[in-house]
Design an enzyme around this catalytic site. Structure first.
Site, PDB file in Angstrom:
ATOM      1  N   LYS A  13       1.048  -1.217  -0.039  1.00  0.00           N
ATOM      2  CA  LYS A  13       0.048  -0.078   0.180  1.00  0.00           C
ATOM      3  C   LYS A  13       0.978   1.562   0.094  1.00  0.00           C
ATOM      4  O   LYS A  13       0.775   2.021  -0.761  1.00  0.00           O
ATOM      5  CB  LYS A  13      -0.982   0.008   1.242  1.00  0.00           C
ATOM      6  CG  LYS A  13      -2.052  -1.160   1.237  1.00  0.00           C
ATOM      7  CD  LYS A  13      -2.816  -1.202   2.577  1.00  0.00           C
ATOM      8  CE  LYS A  13      -1.952  -1.147   3.798  1.00  0.00           C
ATOM      9  NZ  LYS A  13      -1.368  -2.574   4.144  1.00  0.00           N
ATOM     10  N   ARG A  88      -9.777   0.958   8.869  1.00  0.00           N
ATOM     11  CA  ARG A  88      -9.437  -0.560   9.172  1.00  0.00           C
ATOM     12  C   ARG A  88     -10.754  -1.248   9.916  1.00  0.00           C
ATOM     13  O   ARG A  88     -10.281  -2.453  10.097  1.00  0.00           O
ATOM     14  CB  ARG A  88      -8.118  -0.742   9.975  1.00  0.00           C
ATOM     15  CG  ARG A  88      -6.875  -0.650   9.131  1.00  0.00           C
ATOM     16  CD  ARG A  88      -5.995  -0.713  10.073  1.00  0.00           C
ATOM     17  NE  ARG A  88      -4.732  -1.384   9.830  1.00  0.00           N
ATOM     18  CZ  ARG A  88      -3.512  -0.575   9.409  1.00  0.00           C
ATOM     19  NH1 ARG A  88      -3.462   0.565   9.050  1.00  0.00           N
ATOM     20  NH2 ARG A  88      -2.426  -1.459   9.121  1.00  0.00           N
ATOM     21  N   ARG A 127      11.542  -5.983   4.932  1.00  0.00           N
ATOM     22  CA  ARG A 127      11.617  -4.559   4.716  1.00  0.00           C
ATOM     23  C   ARG A 127      12.585  -3.651   5.475  1.00  0.00           C
ATOM     24  O   ARG A 127      12.727  -4.017   6.834  1.00  0.00           O
ATOM     25  CB  ARG A 127      10.067  -4.162   4.968  1.00  0.00           C
ATOM     26  CG  ARG A 127       9.962  -2.622   4.938  1.00  0.00           C
ATOM     27  CD  ARG A 127       8.677  -2.027   5.118  1.00  0.00           C
ATOM     28  NE  ARG A 127       7.805  -2.701   6.051  1.00  0.00           N
ATOM     29  CZ  ARG A 127       6.496  -2.542   6.179  1.00  0.00           C
ATOM     30  NH1 ARG A 127       5.876  -2.180   5.222  1.00  0.00           N
ATOM     31  NH2 ARG A 127       5.752  -3.261   7.181  1.00  0.00           N
ATOM     32  N   ARG A 160      11.592  -1.847  11.257  1.00  0.00           N
ATOM     33  CA  ARG A 160      10.341  -1.485  12.156  1.00  0.00           C
ATOM     34  C   ARG A 160      10.197  -2.313  13.214  1.00  0.00           C
ATOM     35  O   ARG A 160      10.359  -3.321  13.080  1.00  0.00           O
ATOM     36  CB  ARG A 160       8.974  -1.325  11.219  1.00  0.00           C
ATOM     37  CG  ARG A 160       8.865   0.127  10.506  1.00  0.00           C
ATOM     38  CD  ARG A 160       7.606   0.012   9.612  1.00  0.00           C
ATOM     39  NE  ARG A 160       6.563  -0.502   9.948  1.00  0.00           N
ATOM     40  CZ  ARG A 160       5.213  -0.558   9.177  1.00  0.00           C
ATOM     41  NH1 ARG A 160       5.263  -0.163   8.175  1.00  0.00           N
ATOM     42  NH2 ARG A 160       4.302  -1.290   9.603  1.00  0.00           N
ATOM     43  N   ARG A 171      -0.668  -9.152  13.130  1.00  0.00           N
ATOM     44  CA  ARG A 171      -1.140  -8.069  12.293  1.00  0.00           C
ATOM     45  C   ARG A 171      -2.097  -8.667  11.227  1.00  0.00           C
ATOM     46  O   ARG A 171      -3.180  -8.127  11.122  1.00  0.00           O
ATOM     47  CB  ARG A 171      -0.067  -7.292  11.580  1.00  0.00           C
ATOM     48  CG  ARG A 171       0.418  -6.249  12.764  1.00  0.00           C
ATOM     49  CD  ARG A 171       1.987  -5.709  12.093  1.00  0.00           C
ATOM     50  NE  ARG A 171       2.053  -5.045  10.980  1.00  0.00           N
ATOM     51  CZ  ARG A 171       3.173  -4.752  10.308  1.00  0.00           C
ATOM     52  NH1 ARG A 171       4.162  -5.066  10.506  1.00  0.00           N
ATOM     53  NH2 ARG A 171       2.839  -4.129   9.175  1.00  0.00           N
TER      54      ARG A 171
HETATM   55  P1  AP5 Z   1       4.848  -1.665   1.742  1.00  0.00           P
HETATM   56  O1  AP5 Z   1       4.341  -0.838   0.587  1.00  0.00           O
HETATM   57  O2  AP5 Z   1       5.660  -0.774   2.820  1.00  0.00           O
HETATM   58  O3  AP5 Z   1       3.556  -2.262   2.321  1.00  0.00           O
HETATM   59  P2  AP5 Z   1       2.206  -1.776   3.221  1.00  0.00           P
HETATM   60  O4  AP5 Z   1       1.168  -2.472   2.688  1.00  0.00           O
HETATM   61  O5  AP5 Z   1       2.293  -0.235   3.219  1.00  0.00           O
HETATM   62  O6  AP5 Z   1       2.814  -2.522   4.519  1.00  0.00           O
HETATM   63  P3  AP5 Z   1       2.746  -1.887   6.186  1.00  0.00           P
HETATM   64  O7  AP5 Z   1       3.272  -3.057   6.940  1.00  0.00           O
HETATM   65  O8  AP5 Z   1       2.782  -0.698   6.204  1.00  0.00           O
HETATM   66  O9  AP5 Z   1       1.128  -2.019   6.148  1.00  0.00           O
HETATM   67  P4  AP5 Z   1       0.283  -2.009   7.708  1.00  0.00           P
HETATM   68  O10 AP5 Z   1      -0.945  -1.701   7.255  1.00  0.00           O
HETATM   69  O11 AP5 Z   1       0.478  -3.109   8.222  1.00  0.00           O
HETATM   70  O12 AP5 Z   1       1.116  -1.027   8.339  1.00  0.00           O
HETATM   71  P5  AP5 Z   1       0.789   0.482   8.992  1.00  0.00           P
HETATM   72  O13 AP5 Z   1       2.103   1.078   8.907  1.00  0.00           O
HETATM   73  O14 AP5 Z   1      -0.579   1.183   8.302  1.00  0.00           O
HETATM   74  O15 AP5 Z   1       5.655  -2.823   1.311  1.00  0.00           O
HETATM   75  C1  AP5 Z   1       6.267  -3.882   2.217  1.00  0.00           C
HETATM   76  C2  AP5 Z   1       7.439  -4.276   1.510  1.00  0.00           C
HETATM   77  O16 AP5 Z   1       7.229  -5.174   0.444  1.00  0.00           O
HETATM   78  C3  AP5 Z   1       8.533  -3.520   1.401  1.00  0.00           C
HETATM   79  O17 AP5 Z   1       9.723  -3.900   1.757  1.00  0.00           O
HETATM   80  C4  AP5 Z   1       8.624  -3.215  -0.261  1.00  0.00           C
HETATM   81  O18 AP5 Z   1       9.814  -2.795  -0.686  1.00  0.00           O
HETATM   82  C5  AP5 Z   1       7.975  -4.395  -0.645  1.00  0.00           C
HETATM   83  N1  AP5 Z   1       7.146  -4.644  -1.857  1.00  0.00           N
HETATM   84  C6  AP5 Z   1       6.216  -3.570  -2.197  1.00  0.00           C
HETATM   85  N2  AP5 Z   1       5.595  -4.025  -3.283  1.00  0.00           N
HETATM   86  C7  AP5 Z   1       6.177  -5.139  -3.734  1.00  0.00           C
HETATM   87  C8  AP5 Z   1       6.058  -5.662  -4.755  1.00  0.00           C
HETATM   88  N3  AP5 Z   1       5.201  -5.663  -5.873  1.00  0.00           N
HETATM   89  N4  AP5 Z   1       6.901  -6.920  -5.172  1.00  0.00           N
HETATM   90  C9  AP5 Z   1       7.796  -7.237  -4.245  1.00  0.00           C
HETATM   91  N5  AP5 Z   1       8.180  -6.358  -2.967  1.00  0.00           N
HETATM   92  C10 AP5 Z   1       6.948  -5.307  -2.650  1.00  0.00           C
HETATM   93  O19 AP5 Z   1       0.095   0.347  10.359  1.00  0.00           O
HETATM   94  C11 AP5 Z   1       1.228   0.138  11.462  1.00  0.00           C
HETATM   95  C12 AP5 Z   1       0.232  -0.032  12.658  1.00  0.00           C
HETATM   96  O20 AP5 Z   1      -0.200   1.176  13.148  1.00  0.00           O
HETATM   97  C13 AP5 Z   1      -0.928  -1.319  12.733  1.00  0.00           C
HETATM   98  O21 AP5 Z   1      -0.302  -2.485  13.244  1.00  0.00           O
HETATM   99  C14 AP5 Z   1      -1.959  -0.491  14.087  1.00  0.00           C
HETATM  100  O22 AP5 Z   1      -1.356  -0.812  15.335  1.00  0.00           O
HETATM  101  C15 AP5 Z   1      -1.465   0.859  13.813  1.00  0.00           C
HETATM  102  N6  AP5 Z   1      -2.597   1.668  12.746  1.00  0.00           N
HETATM  103  C16 AP5 Z   1      -2.266   2.200  11.551  1.00  0.00           C
HETATM  104  N7  AP5 Z   1      -3.575   2.717  11.014  1.00  0.00           N
HETATM  105  C17 AP5 Z   1      -4.623   2.240  12.002  1.00  0.00           C
HETATM  106  C18 AP5 Z   1      -5.872   2.285  12.024  1.00  0.00           C
HETATM  107  N8  AP5 Z   1      -6.705   3.029  10.929  1.00  0.00           N
HETATM  108  N9  AP5 Z   1      -6.575   1.785  12.939  1.00  0.00           N
HETATM  109  C19 AP5 Z   1      -5.889   1.636  14.169  1.00  0.00           C
HETATM  110  N10 AP5 Z   1      -4.563   1.269  13.970  1.00  0.00           N
HETATM  111  C20 AP5 Z   1      -3.979   1.458  12.990  1.00  0.00           C
END
Ligand code: AP5
Length: 224
Positions: A13, A88, A127, A160, A171
């Protein structure tokens, strides 16, 4: 364009959000990034969020909703936005609908990135992110030119705290328990579109932009 990105942890994402934000000239609002910035700066919000994030749990709805409402009220969201990681849960989605209906600007589309669990775990544990500018790398798929050093700014690359295998599985459990219900919510409203998120980043980007084309609206001053 008012857009939401849905998908499990590591679905890509954040990677695609940067490209979409640039293509449509809209701000990218990542709730995860906002929480991490607060943790880094040692704010009260960061301290509260960290205890949930470190164990892979969702931060409580009321905290997230207030934070997003404040962010959407800022001027740069007037012509659209991309939400990465919000909503979410169904209560978050209902709150978003309410905020947007007050502004008279409903959502255009919700894109769901689809990736298998094993691929998600591999992507997340490998990552690395730049501690300085936030650029994202993958040790196999998108490695930096020099080990541990950001290509863009020379900053140190770190892992991270929530990118261990154990936490990513927690997660995923949260995603299945709470966020999958949200998929139904958007299917019922005719807003959900799937994007196959496996393959090279450029291929996923192409599929994503193709999926969005159908929702494009003329910019101000165009196509009267
Ligand atoms: P990346 O693009 O970083 O993936 P992502 O989907 O953004 O992953 P996140 O882990 O950041 O998502 P998340 O939803 O768990 O975390 P968030 O920060 O929102 O890509 C991942 C890896 O793959 C990278 O190394 C990249 O290079 C590689 N990659 C990408 N595309 C690729 C491809 N096509 N092929 C190969 N490799 C590829 O949330 C973190 C925490 O915050 C949550 O757990 C929660 O505690 C809190 N939080 C955030 N938002 C909320 C909410 N709305 N409500 C409650 N808690 C929340």
């Amino acid at each position: 364009m008012r857009l939401v990105l849905l998908g499990p942890p590591g679905a890509g994402k954040g990677t695609q959000a940067t490209q979409i934000g640039r293509a449509y000239d809209v701000p990218v609002i990542s709730t995860g990034d906002i929480f991490r910035a607060n943790v880094k700066n040692g704010t009260a919000l960061g301290e509260e969020a960290k205890s949930f994030m470190d164990r892979g749990a969702l931060v409580p709805d009321d905290i997230v909703i207030r934070m997003v409402e404040d962010r959407l009220a800022q001027d740069d969201c007037g012509h659209g936005f991309l939400l990465d990681g919000f909503p979410r849960t169904v209560p978050q989605a209902e709150a978003l609908d309410e905020i947007l209906s007050k502004q008279g600007c409903p959502l255009d589309v919700v894109l769901r990135f689809d990736v298998a669990v094993d691929e998600v775990v591999n992507r997340v544990v490998n990552r690395r992110v730049c501690a300085n500018c936030g650029a994202v790398y993958h040790l196999q798929y998108a490695p930096p030119a020099v080990d541990g050093v950001c290509d863009a700014c020379g900053g140190p690359l770190i892992q991270r705290d929530d990118d261990t295998e154990q936490v990513v599985r927690a997660r995923m459990d949260e995603y299945r328990a709470k966020t999958e219900k949200l998929e139904r919510y958007y299917v019922e409203r005719g807003l959900l579109r799937d994007v196959e998120a496996v393959g090279a980043v450029e291929d996923v980007a192409r599929r994503t932009l193709e999926a969005l084309r159908e929702f494009e609206r003329p910019r101000d001053g165009e196509g009267s």
